[in-house]
Design an enzyme around this catalytic site. Structure first.
Site, short mmCIF file in Angstrom:
data_model
loop_
_atom_site.label_atom_id
_atom_site.label_comp_id
_atom_site.label_asym_id
_atom_site.label_seq_id
_atom_site.Cartn_x
_atom_site.Cartn_y
_atom_site.Cartn_z
N TRP A 162 -4.13 -45.95 19.54
CA TRP A 162 -5.48 -46.02 20.09
C TRP A 162 -5.45 -45.72 21.57
CZ3 TRP A 162 -7.77 -49.35 23.77
CH2 TRP A 162 -9.13 -49.02 24.03
N HIS B 242 -4.81 -41.49 27.14
CA HIS B 242 -4.71 -42.73 26.37
C HIS B 242 -3.67 -42.61 25.24
CE1 HIS B 242 -6.50 -46.71 25.21
NE2 HIS B 242 -6.67 -46.71 26.51
N GLU C 224 0.10 -48.55 32.18
CA GLU C 224 -0.81 -49.70 32.11
C GLU C 224 -0.41 -50.68 31.00
OE1 GLU C 224 -4.59 -47.71 31.53
OE2 GLU C 224 -4.66 -48.37 29.47
N TYR D 100 -12.18 -42.36 22.98
CA TYR D 100 -11.73 -43.35 23.96
C TYR D 100 -12.49 -43.14 25.28
CZ TYR D 100 -9.64 -45.27 27.95
OH TYR D 100 -9.52 -45.92 29.14
N ARG E 132 -12.78 -40.63 37.38
CA ARG E 132 -12.11 -40.35 36.12
C ARG E 132 -13.13 -39.78 35.14
NH1 ARG E 132 -9.63 -44.61 31.72
NH2 ARG E 132 -11.77 -44.46 30.97
N ASP F 207 -7.69 -39.68 31.49
CA ASP F 207 -6.82 -40.56 30.72
C ASP F 207 -6.68 -40.02 29.29
OD1 ASP F 207 -5.44 -42.67 29.61
OD2 ASP F 207 -6.84 -44.23 30.29
N GLU G 252 -7.70 -48.12 40.41
CA GLU G 252 -8.79 -48.01 39.43
C GLU G 252 -9.81 -49.11 39.70
OE1 GLU G 252 -7.67 -48.52 35.30
OE2 GLU G 252 -9.54 -47.58 34.62
N GLU H 56 -3.36 -39.25 33.05
CA GLU H 56 -2.85 -40.60 32.76
C GLU H 56 -2.38 -40.73 31.31
OE1 GLU H 56 -5.75 -43.63 33.58
OE2 GLU H 56 -4.81 -45.01 32.17
N ARG I 130 1.33 -47.41 36.99
CA ARG I 130 0.05 -48.04 36.64
C ARG I 130 0.18 -49.50 36.23
NH1 ARG I 130 -4.76 -46.61 36.53
NH2 ARG I 130 -5.22 -47.22 34.38
O1 EZ4 Z 1 -8.00 -48.95 27.42
O2 EZ4 Z 1 -8.07 -51.73 29.66
O3 EZ4 Z 1 -7.20 -46.64 32.16
N1 EZ4 Z 1 -7.75 -47.53 31.60
C1 EZ4 Z 1 -7.63 -47.80 30.29
C2 EZ4 Z 1 -8.39 -49.00 29.80
C3 EZ4 Z 1 -7.72 -49.66 28.60
C4 EZ4 Z 1 -8.23 -51.06 28.45
C5 EZ4 Z 1 -7.49 -51.79 27.33
O4 EZ4 Z 1 -7.77 -53.14 27.36
O5 EZ4 Z 1 -6.93 -47.11 29.58
O6 EZ4 Z 1 -9.71 -48.62 29.49
CO CO Z 2 -5.65 -45.93 30.78
#
Ligand code: EZ4
Ligand code: CO
Length: 402
Positions: free
Chosen positions: A402, A212, A262, A159, A147, A210, A339, A236, A283
């Site tokens: 976030w 995020h 996730e 992030y 990743r 990701d 992961e 992701e 996920r």
């Molecule tokens: O931000 O697990 O793909 N993994 C992620 C992680 C999450 C954290 C949050 O607790 O996005 O890094």
């Molecule tokens: Co993630």
């Protein structure tokens, strides 16, 4: 067989973990992960006050009935706190069931569909060159899937990128840190990042990324389309998953595979995404998605629609969850990738594990049950310490994801 006691163990070997331990009248006990990053005590209290008293006296082998008792039987359904508690109970019961049969967990989930579990590593660089260097280090360790996250020119924090040379850990002591975000800076940078990374490593290695949850559907569609030439394994969380229909727009414009979930905690978060084939990977992890009992159903539903698993596996999910997940991944047909962010050494003072990394894959041994144990004396040396995930604002101060 009867459950005679259960307890919640909260500890902080470098980071907080919540573990449920259920004991039976036959000497077997089971472990379940209940860690919810930054909200650990809420789950611990939910388990202590409402679940444990209702578990005593039940036959732990009745995993299906007990799952429904704590899901369907409860008027206030779903939600991350509740479902983390349900997950921990379910995981611990399956651990007991497999131990009682003296067999590794995967055997009672379908046996071995494979001998090894493909995992992806993380390369988190401060800038483009640093990211390429970090990815090179992961490749040298044997990883076949990486990743890629990078600092973005013009943004202080991004992030996925660590402070200094520390391993990546988003939760910080005390109240949340405030980050600042700019989507246009991000969108302008990421295609260039992947063009360079793909050029540096060739087509052999799997690349993942990701987002995020930081794009709108149309922004995500642009990104997914612009990344097409670099053949990502997946993109992701391109958007927040709250609006499932939002994923349609991405699909209409791009063939970059999408992974999501996730932060999901129920099969009902996935119904449109799966049945309309808007995603490629689920996920939602065992620890937050209702444990083995519920994920078996989600994975089966996904399999009908050519969707594979790619479970969340950051360091805020405990070794108990990781091992249970490896059994799960061993057994099901539609496993995709896992992961893997290795835990710090100090974590293994508390948890003894039964898995090993070799050349891009994790291998789980054949010890009975899930196969992870907790040293309660060691856990007691590391008491809970409040830590929170950051919050995020746009550069003009607007509250953002976030
Ligand atoms: O931000 O697990 O793909 N993994 C992620 C992680 C999450 C954290 C949050 O607790 O996005 O890094
Ligand atoms: Co993630």
């Amino acid at each position: 067989m009867k459950i005679i006691s259960a307890k919640v163990i909260v500890c902080c070997p470098g980071r907080n973990f919540v573990t449920l331990k259920i004991s039976t009248d036959q000497g077997f006990y089971g472990l379940g992960d209940a860690t919810l990053n930054g909200r650990e005590k809420a789950v611990a209290t939910y388990l202590d006050e409402y679940c444990i008293p209702a578990l005593i006296g039940r036959d732990p082998r009745n995993t299906e009935d007990i799952w429904h008792y704590f899901y369907r039987g409860v008027y206030w359904k779903r939600g991350a706190v509740t479902m983390a508690a349900v997950s921990a109970i379910d995981m611990a019961l399956w651990d007991i069931k497999a131990k009682a049969l003296n067999t590794p967990l995967y055997n009672i989930l379908g046996g071995k569909s494979r001998d090894r579990i493909l995992v992806y590593a993380h390369a988190n660089g401060k800038n483009l060159d640093d990211t390429i260097e970090k990815a090179g280090l992961e490749k040298e360790k044997g990883f076949r899937a990486i990743r890629i996250q990078s600092g973005i020119p013009g943004l202080d924090h991004t992030y996925g990128v660590s402070e200094g040379n520390k391993p990546y850990e988003p939760a910080q002591q005390g109240l949340p840190r405030e980050d600042s975000w700019d989507t246009s800076k991000y969108l302008n940078f990421v295609p260039e990042l992947f063009a360079k990374v793909r050029k540096a490593f060739g087509e052999e290695i799997h690349l993942l990324h990701d987002v995020h949850h930081r794009c709108t559907p149309v922004e995500a569609a642009r990104l997914a389309r612009e990344l097409e030439p670099f053949h990502l394994f997946w993109l992701e969380d391109p958007v927040t998953g709250e609006l499932q229909e939002g994923l349609r727009l991405i699909r209409q414009h791009s063939v970059t595979p999408v992974a999501i979930g996730e932060v999901f905690n129920s099969i009902y978060d996935y119904t449109t995404l799966i049945t309309e084939q808007l995603i490629d990977y689920i996920r939602m992890p065992l620890v937050h998605g209702g444990g083995i009992t519920h994920l078996m159903k989600v994975a089966a539903m996904a399999s009908v629609y050519h969707i594979h698993t790619g479970f969340h596996g950051a360091t805020d999910l405990s070794p108990v969850n990781l091992a249970a997940t490896l059994h799960f991944n061993t057994a099901i047909n539609n496993f995709g990738i896992q992961e893997y962010m290795p835990h710090q050494e100090i974590v293994h003072e508390v948890f003894t594990v039964n898995y090993q990394f070799r050349q891009g894959y994790l291998y789980i041994d054949d010890s009975p049950g899930i196969g992870v144990d907790i040293d309660e004396k060691a856990a007691a040396k590391y008491p809970y310490s409040m830590a929170c995930l950051p919050v995020n604002r746009k550069s003009d101060g607007t509250m953002f994801y976030w």
